[in-house]
Motif scaffolding. Structure first.
Motif, PDB file in Angstrom:
ATOM      1  N   SER A 128       0.837  -1.304   0.023  1.00  0.00           N
ATOM      2  CA  SER A 128      -0.140  -0.082  -0.191  1.00  0.00           C
ATOM      3  C   SER A 128       0.839   1.333  -0.058  1.00  0.00           C
ATOM      4  O   SER A 128       1.870   1.158   0.654  1.00  0.00           O
ATOM      5  N   GLY A 129       0.196   2.086  -0.495  1.00  0.00           N
ATOM      6  CA  GLY A 129       0.710   3.622  -0.746  1.00  0.00           C
ATOM      7  C   GLY A 129       1.097   4.059  -2.147  1.00  0.00           C
ATOM      8  O   GLY A 129       1.668   5.400  -2.241  1.00  0.00           O
ATOM      9  N   GLY A 130       0.623   3.572  -3.019  1.00  0.00           N
ATOM     10  CA  GLY A 130       0.768   3.924  -4.384  1.00  0.00           C
ATOM     11  C   GLY A 130       2.159   4.269  -5.174  1.00  0.00           C
ATOM     12  O   GLY A 130       3.068   3.699  -4.256  1.00  0.00           O
ATOM     13  N   LYS A 182      -4.867  -6.888   3.560  1.00  0.00           N
ATOM     14  CA  LYS A 182      -4.671  -5.939   2.697  1.00  0.00           C
ATOM     15  C   LYS A 182      -6.107  -5.387   2.142  1.00  0.00           C
ATOM     16  O   LYS A 182      -6.663  -4.438   1.751  1.00  0.00           O
ATOM     17  N   HIS A 185      -7.798  -3.679   4.748  1.00  0.00           N
ATOM     18  CA  HIS A 185      -7.278  -2.087   4.572  1.00  0.00           C
ATOM     19  C   HIS A 185      -8.007  -1.199   3.576  1.00  0.00           C
ATOM     20  O   HIS A 185      -8.265  -0.312   3.841  1.00  0.00           O
ATOM     21  N   ASN A 186      -8.267  -2.144   2.586  1.00  0.00           N
ATOM     22  CA  ASN A 186      -8.987  -1.209   1.324  1.00  0.00           C
ATOM     23  C   ASN A 186     -10.256  -0.944   1.608  1.00  0.00           C
ATOM     24  O   ASN A 186     -10.840  -0.097   1.239  1.00  0.00           O
ATOM     25  N   TYR A 190     -12.067   2.542   1.664  1.00  0.00           N
ATOM     26  CA  TYR A 190     -13.195   2.936   1.044  1.00  0.00           C
ATOM     27  C   TYR A 190     -14.335   3.776   2.260  1.00  0.00           C
ATOM     28  O   TYR A 190     -14.786   4.729   1.653  1.00  0.00           O
ATOM     29  N   GLU A 258     -15.397   4.581  -9.502  1.00  0.00           N
ATOM     30  CA  GLU A 258     -15.108   3.377  -9.854  1.00  0.00           C
ATOM     31  C   GLU A 258     -14.311   2.573  -8.879  1.00  0.00           C
ATOM     32  O   GLU A 258     -13.982   2.823  -7.649  1.00  0.00           O
ATOM     33  N   GLN A 259     -14.187   1.235  -8.951  1.00  0.00           N
ATOM     34  CA  GLN A 259     -13.733   0.305  -7.777  1.00  0.00           C
ATOM     35  C   GLN A 259     -13.025  -0.926  -8.551  1.00  0.00           C
ATOM     36  O   GLN A 259     -13.494  -1.240  -9.488  1.00  0.00           O
ATOM     37  N   GLY A 261     -12.792  -3.803  -6.753  1.00  0.00           N
ATOM     38  CA  GLY A 261     -13.076  -4.826  -6.253  1.00  0.00           C
ATOM     39  C   GLY A 261     -12.696  -5.490  -4.738  1.00  0.00           C
ATOM     40  O   GLY A 261     -13.464  -6.160  -3.984  1.00  0.00           O
ATOM     41  N   ARG A 287     -20.507   3.739  -3.783  1.00  0.00           N
ATOM     42  CA  ARG A 287     -19.974   3.927  -5.087  1.00  0.00           C
ATOM     43  C   ARG A 287     -20.782   3.059  -6.209  1.00  0.00           C
ATOM     44  O   ARG A 287     -20.697   3.604  -7.303  1.00  0.00           O
ATOM     45  N   ILE A 365      -2.007   3.869   2.565  1.00  0.00           N
ATOM     46  CA  ILE A 365      -3.304   4.949   2.100  1.00  0.00           C
ATOM     47  C   ILE A 365      -4.254   5.205   3.520  1.00  0.00           C
ATOM     48  O   ILE A 365      -4.622   6.253   3.735  1.00  0.00           O
TER      49      ILE A 365
HETATM   50  C1  6PG Z   1      -3.172   1.145  -1.665  1.00  0.00           C
HETATM   51  C2  6PG Z   1      -4.442   1.453  -2.413  1.00  0.00           C
HETATM   52  C3  6PG Z   1      -4.258   0.547  -4.030  1.00  0.00           C
HETATM   53  C4  6PG Z   1      -5.425   1.250  -4.860  1.00  0.00           C
HETATM   54  C5  6PG Z   1      -6.670   0.218  -4.769  1.00  0.00           C
HETATM   55  C6  6PG Z   1      -7.797   1.098  -4.943  1.00  0.00           C
HETATM   56  O1  6PG Z   1      -3.439   0.753  -0.471  1.00  0.00           O
HETATM   57  O2  6PG Z   1      -2.062   1.573  -2.302  1.00  0.00           O
HETATM   58  O3  6PG Z   1      -5.597   0.545  -1.604  1.00  0.00           O
HETATM   59  O4  6PG Z   1      -4.239  -0.850  -3.684  1.00  0.00           O
HETATM   60  O5  6PG Z   1      -5.436   2.390  -4.582  1.00  0.00           O
HETATM   61  O6  6PG Z   1      -6.310  -0.591  -5.652  1.00  0.00           O
HETATM   62  O7  6PG Z   1      -8.897   0.527  -5.135  1.00  0.00           O
HETATM   63  P1  6PG Z   1     -10.146   0.834  -5.981  1.00  0.00           P
HETATM   64  O8  6PG Z   1      -9.660   1.084  -7.480  1.00  0.00           O
HETATM   65  O9  6PG Z   1     -10.815  -0.185  -5.774  1.00  0.00           O
HETATM   66  O10 6PG Z   1     -10.720   2.298  -5.388  1.00  0.00           O
END
Ligand code: 6PG
Length: 468
Positions: A128-130, A182, A185-186, A190, A258-259, A261, A287, A365
């Protein structure tokens, strides 16, 4: 020739930045991508560092020290299986492959057991963290064969974000444990994103503030104990002015989210294992409804909302909104940690909640100041069932629930939807009831299906002919 410490497959923006991160920490890295130009570009960018791009998968595998450490950073789904299929015949016993994408945890379970039976090691690892995190220090959530983790530990912990509580990486558990964490986490991500959106909507449509005015309030919130990465980026987004129109850019963005999953999977699994995560579910639903733009446009011409405009004390409303937001964010973490507690026993992951809170403090994130008291609560009581009953948080809830109630009431008065605020309130109100109306529900079930019920005043199961 000296062999490389780490290999990365998939040199898109995430894989590329992870390779640069590892190389900058002094590890020798080999990279491979089916698109050879990506490897060449990265070799150019990594000049002076120990990075080499391989032309073929075989060359890549041959360049790694044994047992090999291979980190895949490819999109979740069929591509993961295709890459694994190419690797399996050319790897040897104890070689480790990490899937760093957002794979579904049950796919990870399947892949791990398939690889274990071939004497190979498979790790599902949340990253995580882009892009920025990948380059400067992500939060890493690995799950798999524990003894093999010791071979990964040095490189992963040095690449991860660092905090005063240590590196944001720890061994989480076997099989799909890393991808499960993870996924949750996501889902929390959200929930918090939607909470920020609802606060923005209320400030915009009830109080009547502009995007830059909302930005100023969020910046003030972010300066204190509500500080978080998601609030911080929202401040920046709300402050952005479109150079063409001179309008806040956010006002020009189409309102459909969008998402990919992960939030939906978390909600689905919460139903499967029987954990209530209403705030997280509501954020997925929000969403989905946002995506039905045409239907909403049409309905907006048919269905009417309540009349009237807000005439109350704006400053007081905003102060209450801040408290309501803080409890909604707390509900997101409380539900996520409760889901992981139940999943840990259901799937035998042996998750340690304090360790999860610790590795979420940086890089990821959902990093937020709130993770400090969350970490403290789990350190004090690792068996804690729900964060809401930890002394620090129960005090907060008892103090601020009135504000959340007031905000939900006002939102409903003016017809502004606030699904995660209102589901958090219902969650808190349900959780604190010693007695819910499920007595009537169970009696209804017994009426039409003879499903039986238990009594408060005596042991056993009972069935009644309710008509008699
Ligand atoms: C992270 C984010 C990363 C991504 C997700 C977003 O922790 O860096 O979560 O993994 O931004 O895939 O998910 P959505 O496209 O479903 O919003």
């Amino acid at each position: 020739m000296k062999k490389n410490h780490l290999g990365i497959i998939g040199l898109g923006v995430m894989g590329r930045n992870l390779a640069l991160n590892a190389a900058s920490k002094g590890f020798s890295v080999a990279g491979y991508d089916a698109d050879a130009t990506k490897g060449r570009d990265l070799a150019e960018a990594a000049k002076g560092k120990q990075f080499s791009a391989a032309a073929t998968l075989q060359e890549f595998v041959d360049s790694l020290e044994a047992p090999r450490r291979i980190w895949m950073m490819v999109p979740a789904g069929k591509i993961v299986d295709a890459v694994l299929g190419g690797l399996k015949p050319i790897l040897t016993t104890d070689d480790i492959v990490i899937d760093g994408g957002n794979s579904y945890f049950k796919d990870t379970e399947r892949r791990a057991s398939d690889w274990e039976s071939a004497g190979l090691r498979f790790f599902g690892m949340g990253v995580s963290g882009g892009e920025e995190g990948a380059l400067h220090g992500p939060s890493l959530m690995p799950g798999g064969h524990e003894p093999s983790y010791r071979r990964l530990e040095e490189v992963l912990t040095r690449m991860a974000a660092q905090t005063s509580d240590g590196p944001c990486c720890t061994y989480l558990g076997p099989g799909g444990a890393g991808h499960y964490v993870k996924m949750v986490h996501n889902a929390i991500e959200y929930g918090i994103m939607q909470a920020i959106c609802e606060a923005y909507d209320l400030l915009k449509n009830v109080v009547g503030l502009s995007a830059p005015e909302i930005r100023d309030h969020f910046a003030e919130w972010n300066a204190g104990d509500l500080n978080s990465f998601l609030l911080e980026i929202s401040v920046t987004v709300l402050g952005k002015i479109d150079s063409e129109t001179r309008m806040p850019l956010v006002d020009l963005v189409v309102d459909t989210a969008e998402q990919k999953g992960t939030g939906k999977w978390a909600a689905q699994d919460a139903f499967d294992i029987g954990v209530a995560v209403p705030t997280l579910v509501a954020s997925v639903v929000a969403r989905i409804i946002s995506g039905a733009k045409d239907d909403r446009d049409a309905a907006s011409k048919i269905l009417t909302g309540p009349p009237g405009a807000f005439s109350g004390d704006k400053a007081q409303f905003i102060a209450r909104l801040r408290d309501a937001y803080s409890l909604t964010v707390l509900a997101c973490y409380a539900q996520g940690f409760e889901q992981m507690r139940v999943a840990s026993s259901e799937y035998r992951y042996n998750l340690l909640p304090a360790e999860i809170a610790r590795i979420w403090k940086g890089g990821c994130i959902i990093r937020a100041r709130l993770l400090d008291p969350i970490l403290g609560a789990f350190q004090e009581n690792p068996e804690l069932k729900n964060l809401m009953v930890a002394p620090h948080f129960s005090r907060l809830i008892n103090e601020k629930a009135g504000s959340l109630r007031e905000i939900v009431r006002t939102a409903s008065e003016f017809g502004t939807p606030c699904p995660v605020f209102s589901s958090s309130l219902a969650y808190i109100d349900s959780y604190r009831q010693a007695r819910l109306p499920a007595n009537l529900l169970q009696a209804q079930r017994d009426y039409f299906g003879a499903h039986t019920y238990r009594r408060l005043d005596k042991e056993g199961k009972f069935h009644t002919d309710w008509e008699k």
